[in-house]
Design a protein around this motif. Structure first.
Motif, PDB file in Angstrom:
ATOM      1  N   VAL A 160       4.348  -3.713  -8.127  1.00 56.69           N
ATOM      2  CA  VAL A 160       5.216  -3.568  -6.960  1.00 56.69           C
ATOM      3  C   VAL A 160       5.303  -2.112  -6.522  1.00 56.69           C
ATOM      4  N   ILE A 161       5.511  -1.205  -7.474  1.00 49.65           N
ATOM      5  CA  ILE A 161       5.629   0.214  -7.139  1.00 49.65           C
ATOM      6  C   ILE A 161       4.329   0.741  -6.545  1.00 49.65           C
ATOM      7  N   PHE A 162       3.199   0.422  -7.180  1.00 53.53           N
ATOM      8  CA  PHE A 162       1.917   0.914  -6.680  1.00 53.53           C
ATOM      9  C   PHE A 162       1.612   0.307  -5.316  1.00 53.53           C
ATOM     10  N   ALA A 163       1.876  -1.007  -5.168  1.00 52.09           N
ATOM     11  CA  ALA A 163       1.593  -1.674  -3.898  1.00 52.09           C
ATOM     12  C   ALA A 163       2.462  -1.112  -2.777  1.00 52.09           C
ATOM     13  N   LEU A 164       3.748  -0.942  -3.023  1.00 53.05           N
ATOM     14  CA  LEU A 164       4.640  -0.355  -2.005  1.00 53.05           C
ATOM     15  C   LEU A 164       4.185   1.043  -1.620  1.00 53.05           C
ATOM     16  N   SER A 165       3.849   1.837  -2.634  1.00 49.03           N
ATOM     17  CA  SER A 165       3.396   3.201  -2.379  1.00 49.03           C
ATOM     18  C   SER A 165       2.136   3.203  -1.521  1.00 49.03           C
ATOM     19  N   THR A 166       1.213   2.286  -1.832  1.00 46.50           N
ATOM     20  CA  THR A 166      -0.043   2.213  -1.076  1.00 46.50           C
ATOM     21  C   THR A 166       0.195   1.726   0.349  1.00 46.50           C
ATOM     22  N   MET A 167       1.082   0.737   0.519  1.00 47.10           N
ATOM     23  CA  MET A 167       1.351   0.170   1.840  1.00 47.10           C
ATOM     24  C   MET A 167       2.053   1.162   2.754  1.00 47.10           C
ATOM     25  N   ILE A 168       2.910   2.019   2.179  1.00 46.03           N
ATOM     26  CA  ILE A 168       3.697   2.961   2.981  1.00 46.03           C
ATOM     27  C   ILE A 168       2.932   4.244   3.274  1.00 46.03           C
ATOM     28  N   GLU A 193      -4.624  -5.489  -4.572  1.00 46.39           N
ATOM     29  CA  GLU A 193      -4.652  -6.884  -4.123  1.00 46.39           C
ATOM     30  C   GLU A 193      -3.229  -7.407  -3.952  1.00 46.39           C
ATOM     31  N   TYR A 194      -2.301  -6.968  -4.805  1.00 49.17           N
ATOM     32  CA  TYR A 194      -0.902  -7.367  -4.676  1.00 49.17           C
ATOM     33  C   TYR A 194      -0.330  -6.873  -3.353  1.00 49.17           C
ATOM     34  N   GLY A 195      -0.765  -5.678  -2.934  1.00 49.15           N
ATOM     35  CA  GLY A 195      -0.327  -5.177  -1.634  1.00 49.15           C
ATOM     36  C   GLY A 195      -1.022  -5.871  -0.489  1.00 49.15           C
ATOM     37  N   ARG A 196      -2.327  -6.153  -0.648  1.00 44.92           N
ATOM     38  CA  ARG A 196      -3.080  -6.780   0.439  1.00 44.92           C
ATOM     39  C   ARG A 196      -2.594  -8.206   0.697  1.00 44.92           C
ATOM     40  N   VAL A 197      -2.281  -8.940  -0.354  1.00 49.66           N
ATOM     41  CA  VAL A 197      -1.748 -10.298  -0.179  1.00 49.66           C
ATOM     42  C   VAL A 197      -0.442 -10.260   0.592  1.00 49.66           C
ATOM     43  N   ALA A 198       0.391  -9.255   0.314  1.00 48.58           N
ATOM     44  CA  ALA A 198       1.672  -9.140   1.018  1.00 48.58           C
ATOM     45  C   ALA A 198       1.467  -8.854   2.500  1.00 48.58           C
ATOM     46  N   LEU A 199       0.426  -8.072   2.833  1.00 47.06           N
ATOM     47  CA  LEU A 199       0.189  -7.732   4.241  1.00 47.06           C
ATOM     48  C   LEU A 199      -0.382  -8.899   5.025  1.00 47.06           C
ATOM     49  N   GLU A 200      -1.145  -9.767   4.378  1.00 53.12           N
ATOM     50  CA  GLU A 200      -1.724 -10.956   5.017  1.00 53.12           C
ATOM     51  C   GLU A 200      -2.501 -10.593   6.285  1.00 53.12           C
ATOM     52  N   ASP A 337      10.289 -14.829  -3.243  1.00 52.03           N
ATOM     53  CA  ASP A 337       9.517 -15.585  -4.231  1.00 52.03           C
ATOM     54  C   ASP A 337       8.172 -16.044  -3.673  1.00 52.03           C
ATOM     55  N   ASP A 338       7.728 -15.449  -2.553  1.00 52.40           N
ATOM     56  CA  ASP A 338       6.501 -15.916  -1.906  1.00 52.40           C
ATOM     57  C   ASP A 338       5.240 -15.447  -2.621  1.00 52.40           C
ATOM     58  N   LEU A 339       5.341 -14.308  -3.333  1.00 57.63           N
ATOM     59  CA  LEU A 339       4.156 -13.769  -3.984  1.00 57.63           C
ATOM     60  C   LEU A 339       4.119 -14.153  -5.452  1.00 57.63           C
ATOM     61  N   PRO A 340       2.938 -14.445  -5.976  1.00 60.96           N
ATOM     62  CA  PRO A 340       2.838 -14.749  -7.405  1.00 60.96           C
ATOM     63  C   PRO A 340       3.014 -13.485  -8.227  1.00 60.96           C
ATOM     64  N   ASP A 341       3.481 -13.650  -9.459  1.00 63.04           N
ATOM     65  CA  ASP A 341       3.600 -12.505 -10.343  1.00 63.04           C
ATOM     66  C   ASP A 341       2.224 -12.065 -10.798  1.00 63.04           C
ATOM     67  N   PRO A 342       1.930 -10.764 -10.725  1.00 62.33           N
ATOM     68  CA  PRO A 342       0.661 -10.296 -11.286  1.00 62.33           C
ATOM     69  C   PRO A 342       0.701 -10.408 -12.799  1.00 62.33           C
ATOM     70  N   LYS A 343      -0.451 -10.579 -13.424  1.00 60.80           N
ATOM     71  CA  LYS A 343      -0.513 -10.776 -14.860  1.00 60.80           C
ATOM     72  C   LYS A 343      -1.296  -9.637 -15.487  1.00 60.80           C
ATOM     73  N   SER A 344      -0.968  -9.361 -16.741  1.00 69.67           N
ATOM     74  CA  SER A 344      -1.765  -8.403 -17.491  1.00 69.67           C
ATOM     75  C   SER A 344      -3.129  -9.022 -17.765  1.00 69.67           C
ATOM     76  N   MET A 345      -4.095  -8.181 -18.134  1.00 71.98           N
ATOM     77  CA  MET A 345      -5.430  -8.706 -18.417  1.00 71.98           C
ATOM     78  C   MET A 345      -5.402  -9.669 -19.594  1.00 71.98           C
ATOM     79  N   PHE A 346      -4.539  -9.411 -20.595  1.00 64.21           N
ATOM     80  CA  PHE A 346      -4.417 -10.337 -21.719  1.00 64.21           C
ATOM     81  C   PHE A 346      -3.882 -11.682 -21.250  1.00 64.21           C
TER      82      PHE A 346
END
Length: 551
Positions: A160-168, A193-200, A337-346
Motif C-alpha cells: 500500500v505504501i509503495f503503491a500510493l507513493s508511486t501513484m502520487i 501491480e497493486y497500484g496499477r490494479v487500483a488505477l484500472e 475491500d475491492d482490492l485483493p491482499d498482496p501475498k508474500s512469495m512464500f
C-alpha cells in the motif's frame, strides 16, 4: 526561486527532533499525511494535506512530486535531507549548496541504528516554487515513506505504501542497497501491480519515472558511480532475451510496461563514520568526498529546473489542488475491500502448490466417476454414455474414488504444511460431495421408471378404476360404478394432457402438478405393490427355471 517560511526540524545523532524557530532557519518541517494505524490500516490526514496543497500561491500551479521508497534503514530520509538543502539554497552553480563541513543535516527525521524511524508517509509542509526553463513556475513536493520489510509491517502494508507513493509521485526513487537483485525486481512487480490494479487504466503506462538508486555500490570498476554506470547496469539487469526463462521475461516486460521512463544511479558508501558512529549528525566532514560528489550529481539530475518532471495522470498535468483530489480518491481505494491482499512469495508459492494438488485430485475424481476400468471393456459409472446404476452401487463407487482422491491430495508434497493444506482439503471434500449430488441427480434422470413414472402410474390407476367399475356394476352398485367411471375418464384426460405438455413444453406448471399427484400415488400405494409383484414374479420365474433344469 523558492518559498521558505515557518520552521525546520533538526535531527541530532540520536534521532531526536530539535525545532528551531529563528528567522534564519524557517524552512518548514515534515508532517505525516498518511497515518499508520495499529490494525495495519492507513488513514489520510486530510486536514494537514489540504493546508499544504490549497495555499493560495500554489494551489493552481503545476506540481512535481519526488518520493523515496524502499526497504527500511537504507538511508531514504538521510538522502531527502540533501534534496531539501538543494532546494532551500540558491547557490547551485558552484555546488556550495551542500553547506559547511561542520553543518548538521536537518529536515526529515533520520538516525543511525537498526530500528525503523519513519511510519506512514511524510510530506515537507512548505512546498518549493521553482521556475522551469520556459519561465513557468511549478511546485516541488518532497515525500518520505515508511520503510518496507521491517518486523512490524505486513506485505500489504508495504504494498500500500509503495503503491500510493508511486501513484502520487512524478518521480519514484526506489532506494536499494548494493545491487539490483532479482528479489528487488520481484517486489517492485508486486507493489507496482497493486497500484496499477487500483488505477484500472490500461490505455497508457500508469506511472512516470522510476529512479533506481543503488546505495553502497561496491563495483565501480565494472560500472562507475553516477548516471552513466547506473544506465549500463540497468540495461544489463532489465535486458530481455529469448534465452531467458518465461518468468524472467514477463517480470521485465511488466516493469517496462508500468513506467514511462526508468533510470538508475549508483551511489558509493558514505563512509564508516556514517554507518557506525551513533553520534553522527550529518556533518559533511564525516562523509566521504565520493559520496558528496554523487549527492551533488543526483540532486541536479532530479531537481534542476530542466530535469523536473511535472505530475501527470492520463497525460494531463496536475495542479496542487488536483493532486489533493487524487490523493483522497486513492486512499479510499485502499481503505475499501475491492482490492485483493498482496501475498508474500512464500504465501503465493504455498497457495499455488496447494491449488495444483487440489485441482489434480478433483480432476481425478471427475474422470474416475465417469468411467471405471475392469477386466471387461470400459464400464461407465456416470456421464452422458452411462446407463442407470443402482444408488447403493453408485454410492459405493463414489466413496472409493473420493477416498483415493483425498489420498492423492495428501501425498503430494506441498509448501506451507497442514496450516495451508487444511482449507484446500476441506474445499476438495466439499466440492467432491457436491459433484456426487450432481452425478446422483443425473443417474436418477436415466431411470426409465422415473422418466415414465407418471404415465405408468396413471395407466395402472386407470386399469384399477376399470376393474373396480366392473365389480361395482356386477354388484348392482350403479351410482358408485358411475363415480368410478368418472375417475377413469379424468385419469385418461390427465394422461392425454400430460403427454401434450411433455410434447409441446407448454403449461409446465400444470404438468408439474400432475407429476406431484402421480408421485404421491406411487409412493403411498403402488410402489410397495409393484415391488411385491416384481419380487414374486422373479421368484416364480427362478423356481420354474430350476424345475425345468432338474427335469
Amino acid at each position: 526561486k523558492t518559498v521558505q517560511t515557518e520552521k525546520t526540524v533538526q535531527i541530532n545523532g540520536n534521532g531526536h527532533d530539535e525545532n528551531h524557530d529563528n528567522e534564519d532557519d524557517n524552512s518548514g518541517k515534515p508532517v505525516q499525511i498518511v497515518l499508520s494505524e495499529s490494525d495495519h490500516d492507513f488513514r489520510l490526514n486530510e486536514k494537514v494535506l489540504e493546508e499544504i496543497l490549497t495555499q493560495n500561491d500554489i494551489q493552481d500551479k503545476k506540481v512535481v512530486v519526488i518520493s523515496v521508497a524502499g526497504a527500511y534503514r537504507k538511508g531514504k530520509s538521510f538522502l531527502l535531507d540533501f534534496f531539501l538543502r538543494y532546494l532551500q539554497r540558491s547557490d547551485k552553480v558552484n555546488d556550495t549548496w551542500l553547506g559547511n563541513d561542520d553543518e548538521a543535516l536537518t529536515g526529515f527525521p533520520w538516525r543511525g541504528g537498526s530500528q525503523r524511524e519513519t511510519t506512514g508517509i511524510l510530506l515537507w509542509n512548505k512546498p518549493f516554487i521553482c521556475q522551469m526553463p520556459d519561465g513557468e513556475e511549478v511546485v516541488v513536493l518532497l515525500m518520505d515513506t515508511q520503510g518496507a520489510f521491517d518486523k512490524q509491517s505486513t506485505i500489504k502494508d508495504c504494498a500500500v505504501i509503495f503503491a500510493l507513493s508511486t501513484m502520487i509521485s512524478s518521480v519514484q526513487i526506489y532506494n536499494i542497497s548494493q545491487n539490483i537483485q532479482e528479489d528487488h525486481l520481484q517486489h517492485l512487480q508486486i507493489f507496482t501491480e497493486y497500484g496499477r490494479v487500483a488505477l484500472e487504466d490500461s490505455h497508457c503506462k500508469p506511472f512516470q519515472v522510476l529512479q533506481f538508486l543503488v546505495r553502497d555500490w561496491s563495483y565501480p570498476y565494472e560500472y562507475p558511480y553516477g548516471e552513466k554506470g547506473g544506465a549500463d547496469l540497468l540495461n544489463e539487469r532489465l535486458e530481455i532475451s529469448p534465452e531467458q526463462h518465461e518468468e524472467l521475461r514477463q517480470l521485465r516486460q511488466h516493469i517496462h510496461s508500468c513506467y514511462e521512463q526508468i533510470n538508475c544511479f549508483l551511489m558509493p558508501h558514505p563512509g564508516f563514520v556514517v554507518s557506525t558512529n551513533p553520534n553522527f549528525n550529518g556533518r559533511l566532514s564525516d562523509i566521504q568526498p565520493e559520496f558528496r560528489d554523487s549527492v551533488k550529481s543526483l540532486a541536479h539530475s532530479i531537481l534542476a529546473p530542466e530535469n523536473l518532471v511535472i505530475k501527470k495522470i492520463s497525460g494531463c498535468k496536475l495542479t496542487c489542488k488536483d493532486l489533493l483530489h487524487y490523493f483522497k480518491a486513492y486512499m479510499e481505494i485502499y481503505q475499501g475491500d475491492d482490492l485483493p491482499d498482496p501475498k508474500s512469495m512464500f504465501q503465493a508459492t504455498a497457495e499455488a502448490s496447494n491449488i495444483t494438488a487440489y485441482g489434480k485430485s478433483k480432476e481425478y475424481y471427475s474422470k474416475e466417476m465417469e468411467k471405471a476400468r475392469t477386466l471387461l471393456p470400459i464400464i461407465y459409472i456416470c456421464g452422458p454414455n452411462s446407463p442407470f446404476m443402482k444408488l447403493e452401487i453408485l454410492k459405493c463407487k463414489h466413496e472409493d474414488i473420493k477416498t483415493e482422491a483425498i489420498k492423492q491430495f495428501k501425498i503430494v508434497r506441498k509448501m506451507g504444511g497442514d496450516m495451508y493444506s487444511q482449507k484446500y482439503l476441506e474445499k476438495l471434500t466439499k466440492e467432491i460431495d457436491e459433484a456426487f449430488e450432481r452425478y446422483e441427480a443425473e443417474n436418477e434422470s436415466k431411470n426409465v421408471l422415473n422418466i415414465f413414472r407418471t404415465p405408468i402410474t396413471l395407466a395402472v390407476m386407470m386399469v384399477i378404476f376399470y376393474l373396480l367399475s366392473g365389480i361395482l356394476d356386477f354388484a348392482a352398485l350403479r351410482m358408485l360404478s358411475n363415480l368410478v367411471d368418472l375417475c377413469t375418464t379424468l385419469d385418461f384426460l390427465a394422461i392425454c394432457l400430460w403427454s401434450y405438455i411433455r410434447y409441446t413444453g407448454q403449461y409446465t406448471a400444470i404438468g408439474g402438478k400432475i407429476d406431484d399427484v402421480a408421485n404421491a400415488i406411487w409412493e403411498k400405494a403402488l410402489e410397495n405393490i409393484m415391488t411385491f409383484l416384481a419380487q414374486k414374479s422373479t421368484e416364480a420365474l427362478t423356481k420354474n427355471m430350476q424345475m425345468k433344469k432338474n427335469q
